[in-house]
Design a protein around this motif. Sequence first.
Motif, short mmCIF file in Angstrom:
data_model
loop_
_atom_site.label_atom_id
_atom_site.label_comp_id
_atom_site.label_asym_id
_atom_site.label_seq_id
_atom_site.Cartn_x
_atom_site.Cartn_y
_atom_site.Cartn_z
N LEU A 97 0.84 -1.20 0.00
CA LEU A 97 0.00 0.00 0.00
C LEU A 97 0.88 1.25 0.00
O LEU A 97 0.61 2.21 -0.73
CB LEU A 97 -0.92 0.01 1.23
CG LEU A 97 -2.02 -1.03 1.29
CD1 LEU A 97 -2.71 -1.00 2.65
CD2 LEU A 97 -3.03 -0.81 0.17
N HIS A 98 1.91 1.23 0.82
CA HIS A 98 2.84 2.36 0.91
C HIS A 98 3.53 2.57 -0.43
O HIS A 98 3.64 3.70 -0.93
CB HIS A 98 3.87 2.09 2.02
CG HIS A 98 4.78 3.22 2.30
ND1 HIS A 98 6.02 3.34 1.70
CD2 HIS A 98 4.65 4.31 3.11
CE1 HIS A 98 6.61 4.43 2.14
NE2 HIS A 98 5.80 5.05 3.00
N ARG A 99 3.99 1.51 -1.03
CA ARG A 99 4.70 1.60 -2.31
C ARG A 99 3.81 2.20 -3.38
O ARG A 99 4.26 3.02 -4.19
CB ARG A 99 5.19 0.22 -2.74
CG ARG A 99 5.95 0.26 -4.05
CD ARG A 99 6.60 -1.07 -4.37
NE ARG A 99 7.29 -0.95 -5.64
CZ ARG A 99 6.78 -1.33 -6.80
NH1 ARG A 99 5.59 -1.88 -6.87
NH2 ARG A 99 7.47 -1.17 -7.92
N ASN A 105 1.06 8.21 2.18
CA ASN A 105 0.00 8.25 3.19
C ASN A 105 -0.75 6.92 3.24
O ASN A 105 -1.08 6.36 2.19
CB ASN A 105 -0.99 9.39 2.92
CG ASN A 105 -0.57 10.65 3.61
OD1 ASN A 105 -0.21 10.64 4.78
ND2 ASN A 105 -0.59 11.75 2.87
N LEU A 106 -0.99 6.45 4.45
CA LEU A 106 -1.70 5.19 4.68
C LEU A 106 -2.88 5.46 5.59
O LEU A 106 -2.72 5.55 6.81
CB LEU A 106 -0.77 4.17 5.34
CG LEU A 106 0.48 3.77 4.56
CD1 LEU A 106 1.40 2.93 5.43
CD2 LEU A 106 0.11 3.02 3.29
N ALA A 107 -4.06 5.58 5.02
CA ALA A 107 -5.26 5.80 5.83
C ALA A 107 -5.46 4.61 6.76
O ALA A 107 -5.25 3.45 6.37
CB ALA A 107 -6.48 5.99 4.94
N ARG A 108 -5.86 4.89 7.98
CA ARG A 108 -6.01 3.84 8.99
C ARG A 108 -6.90 2.71 8.50
O ARG A 108 -6.59 1.53 8.66
CB ARG A 108 -6.56 4.43 10.29
CG ARG A 108 -6.65 3.41 11.41
CD ARG A 108 -7.25 4.02 12.68
NE ARG A 108 -7.15 3.10 13.78
CZ ARG A 108 -7.96 2.07 13.98
NH1 ARG A 108 -8.93 1.81 13.13
NH2 ARG A 108 -7.79 1.27 15.03
N ASN A 109 -8.03 3.04 7.90
CA ASN A 109 -9.00 2.01 7.51
C ASN A 109 -8.55 1.19 6.31
O ASN A 109 -9.16 0.17 5.99
CB ASN A 109 -10.38 2.61 7.26
CG ASN A 109 -10.40 3.58 6.11
OD1 ASN A 109 -9.37 4.07 5.68
ND2 ASN A 109 -11.58 3.88 5.62
#
Length: 131
Positions: A97-99, A105-109
């Motif tokens: 997801l980060h890549r 940005n990585l939304a919590r959900n």
Amino acid sequence: MPDTEIIVCTTCRPPGASRELPAHGLALFEAVQEALLVCELDTGQHKGLQLRGQACMSGCSRACTVTLQAQGKFSYYFGDLVPDAETAAQVLACAQLHRHSADGNLARNTRPERLRAGILARLPPVGLGST
């Protein structure tokens, strides 16, 4: 798209854990390493991820700890992780997801369950001006 580096503290131990036993952080590093290898051999799905072990990332009271970082993106530092295969799989999923995120940005959900809590820091990219 820059590679995302996964850094796992190899010396993490939960408070009170015996120094005579292998470090929980090393067990998590090995689990992530194994999961990464298996995925690469089976599907090639985790290309663009780099793994590094690091002795002590100063998250001692929140062991086990992992950082995700990439050039030009926000970095994340997670703690309170369980050193097992399920956490390793979720670390790899979160790293992907980060890549694929333009700014990291990585939304919590959207993060895998075990990486929704236990966030120790979210650091801006080097050189990013304040807003």
